[in-house]
Each structure stands twice: as structure tokens, then as C-alpha cells.
Design a protein around this motif. Sequence first.
Motif, short mmCIF file in Angstrom:
data_model
loop_
_atom_site.label_atom_id
_atom_site.label_comp_id
_atom_site.label_asym_id
_atom_site.label_seq_id
_atom_site.Cartn_x
_atom_site.Cartn_y
_atom_site.Cartn_z
N GLU A 1 0.83 -1.20 0.00
CA GLU A 1 0.00 0.00 0.00
C GLU A 1 0.87 1.26 0.00
OE1 GLU A 1 -3.34 0.65 -0.09
OE2 GLU A 1 -3.56 -1.45 -0.67
N LEU A 2 2.07 1.14 0.54
CA LEU A 2 2.99 2.29 0.59
C LEU A 2 3.63 2.57 -0.76
CD1 LEU A 2 4.85 1.33 3.90
CD2 LEU A 2 3.03 3.02 3.67
N PHE A 3 3.51 1.62 -1.69
CA PHE A 3 4.21 1.74 -2.97
C PHE A 3 3.36 2.40 -4.05
CE2 PHE A 3 6.45 -2.48 -1.71
CZ PHE A 3 7.20 -1.81 -0.76
N GLN A 4 2.24 2.97 -3.69
CA GLN A 4 1.33 3.54 -4.70
C GLN A 4 2.01 4.61 -5.55
OE1 GLN A 4 -1.76 2.23 -5.22
NE2 GLN A 4 -1.13 0.76 -3.66
N THR A 5 2.93 5.34 -4.95
CA THR A 5 3.59 6.43 -5.68
C THR A 5 5.03 6.08 -6.05
OG1 THR A 5 4.25 7.49 -3.61
CG2 THR A 5 2.16 8.20 -4.59
N GLN A 6 5.45 4.82 -5.82
CA GLN A 6 6.81 4.41 -6.12
C GLN A 6 6.87 3.71 -7.48
OE1 GLN A 6 7.21 6.04 -2.65
NE2 GLN A 6 9.04 5.39 -3.75
N ASP A 7 7.97 3.88 -8.19
CA ASP A 7 8.23 3.09 -9.39
C ASP A 7 8.66 1.70 -8.97
OD1 ASP A 7 7.65 5.14 -11.12
OD2 ASP A 7 9.74 5.80 -11.32
N THR A 8 8.05 0.67 -9.56
CA THR A 8 8.43 -0.70 -9.25
C THR A 8 9.00 -1.37 -10.50
OG1 THR A 8 6.20 -1.51 -9.74
CG2 THR A 8 6.67 -0.91 -7.45
N PHE A 9 9.77 -2.41 -10.29
CA PHE A 9 10.37 -3.13 -11.41
C PHE A 9 10.64 -4.57 -10.97
CE2 PHE A 9 13.94 -1.78 -8.88
CZ PHE A 9 14.83 -2.84 -8.97
N ARG A 10 10.93 -5.41 -11.95
CA ARG A 10 11.35 -6.78 -11.68
C ARG A 10 12.55 -7.09 -12.57
NH1 ARG A 10 9.83 -10.21 -15.84
NH2 ARG A 10 8.27 -9.37 -17.29
N LEU A 11 13.19 -8.22 -12.30
CA LEU A 11 14.26 -8.70 -13.16
C LEU A 11 13.68 -9.62 -14.22
CD1 LEU A 11 16.99 -9.42 -10.46
CD2 LEU A 11 17.04 -7.61 -12.18
N ASP A 12 14.29 -9.62 -15.39
CA ASP A 12 13.75 -10.39 -16.51
C ASP A 12 14.19 -11.85 -16.40
OD1 ASP A 12 12.50 -11.06 -18.82
OD2 ASP A 12 13.96 -10.10 -20.16
N THR A 13 13.61 -12.56 -15.45
CA THR A 13 13.91 -13.97 -15.25
C THR A 13 12.65 -14.69 -14.75
OG1 THR A 13 15.22 -15.57 -13.98
CG2 THR A 13 14.76 -13.45 -12.93
N PRO A 14 12.44 -15.94 -15.16
CA PRO A 14 11.28 -16.69 -14.67
C PRO A 14 11.54 -17.31 -13.30
CG PRO A 14 12.48 -18.01 -16.26
CD PRO A 14 13.15 -16.67 -16.23
N MET A 15 12.81 -17.27 -12.84
CA MET A 15 13.15 -17.88 -11.56
C MET A 15 12.85 -16.95 -10.39
SD MET A 15 14.84 -19.75 -13.81
CE MET A 15 16.41 -19.09 -14.31
N VAL A 16 12.52 -17.56 -9.26
CA VAL A 16 12.34 -16.81 -8.02
C VAL A 16 13.70 -16.69 -7.34
CG1 VAL A 16 11.23 -16.75 -5.76
CG2 VAL A 16 9.96 -17.60 -7.75
N LEU A 17 14.15 -15.47 -7.11
CA LEU A 17 15.46 -15.23 -6.53
C LEU A 17 15.40 -15.08 -5.02
CD1 LEU A 17 16.86 -12.56 -9.03
CD2 LEU A 17 17.19 -15.03 -9.10
#
Length: 225
Positions: free
Chosen positions: A194-210
Motif C-alpha cells: 500500500e505504501l508503494f502507490q507512488t513508487q516506481d516498481t520493477f522486476r528482473l527479466d527472469t522466470p526464476m524466483v530469486l
Amino acid sequence: MDLIYILNAEASKDSFVVKGELHKYLVKVRRHTLGDRLDFRNPNEMKSLYNYEIVELDAKRVTLSLVNSKEKEVKAKKSLHLAWCVIDAKSIEKVLPSLSEIGVDKISFISCDRSQKNFKLDFDRFYRILEASMQQSGRSSFVELDKYKNIKVFLEKFPDTKVFDFCEKTLTQTSDFKRVLVGCEGGFSDNERELFQTQDTFRLDTPMVLRSESAVVAIASKIIL
């Protein structure tokens, strides 16, 4: 691995004497002898590199004499402030040298909802690990370490923080982030998201869980190197 330089609080003096474990390392491990030259840095003033010559040597002491000194900073071209939700200290210790060598400027450890409360952070031990890494990599500044009681407090202080989380946007080689938040095992809670509403989010381009420690090394590498 050989040390590129040696941290010693006596560095900068015209001469000083080395005993104990460092004497053993220099004489028995690296097999230095009279006339050899060694580089030192003073942990209280890291910008200068001091070159010393071994002028006396016996079974217990090595005497070093200053030859020259110069300002020489060794650091990454980019800076990164890593906000890292607290995980097991043993896992942190395993990747601290890598984060230092990659060039991370600062690590802020944050207690998050899914951090186990029994995890204790020993900053003195962390700095000893960083010292060893710096002497091997040549880096001339310590990674700054601090901690925050929760994510909300951290984001209030650093509203420009990017967040590593499950989303559509992927981190690319051209991404230029100054500050990144990475969660612990299990990720973020609903309340934290809920705190991330104004934050830019991203992920890594991998199908694995790191694992968290794998993620911080991967992110730092992609942004800095």
C-alpha cells in the motif's frame, strides 16, 4: 588472493612497525623481504595511498619507511543506495564482499513485516568483512551502513526510491536508479505494498524466483556495472 593495499591506522607516518598477524602474513604468506614495497591506506583517511619500503625485518617485526604518497580514489562510475529488508545475517555476510566490489555506496537495512524479529545485525562484524574485501578489490571507501525501523519511515525520507517487486516493468541495462528497495524472503506484505502507490516498481527479466541476497547482487550489478 593478494591484497592490493593494506589498511593500517599507522599509515601516513614516516615509518612504523608491523607485528603479529600482519607480520606473519607479510613474511610467511607473501614472503616479502628487505627492499620490497607495499601500499597502505589509513582507515581514517581513505583517499590517500601510501607506499612503504621494508627497511628492517626479523622474526617478529617488520619496519616500514614511507617512500611516497598520492591521492587515489577507486570507486564505481555509478552510485547506488541499496535499501534491504533484513534477512539472516549469515546470508548478508556472504554477499557483502560482492556488493562492495560491485560499488554499492550505501546499504540501509530495514525491518519489514516479514523479517524475522530474532535477526540481529552486527555492524562491527560487517565492517570487518568489508575491510577484507576492500583490501582485495582496491576499493578506497567503505560501504556506508545504517538501519531503519520500517519501510514507511525509509520512504518518507527517500521518496525517490525504486522498488523491486512483482510487476510488468523489467530492469534494463540502461536503467539509472540511485536508490532501490529489495524485500526479504517472502516479499512484501499487503500493508507494505500500500505504501508503494507512488513508487516506481520493477522486476528482473527472469522466470526464476530469486533469494533476497541473489536479487541484491543481480540488481546492483545491472545498475552499476
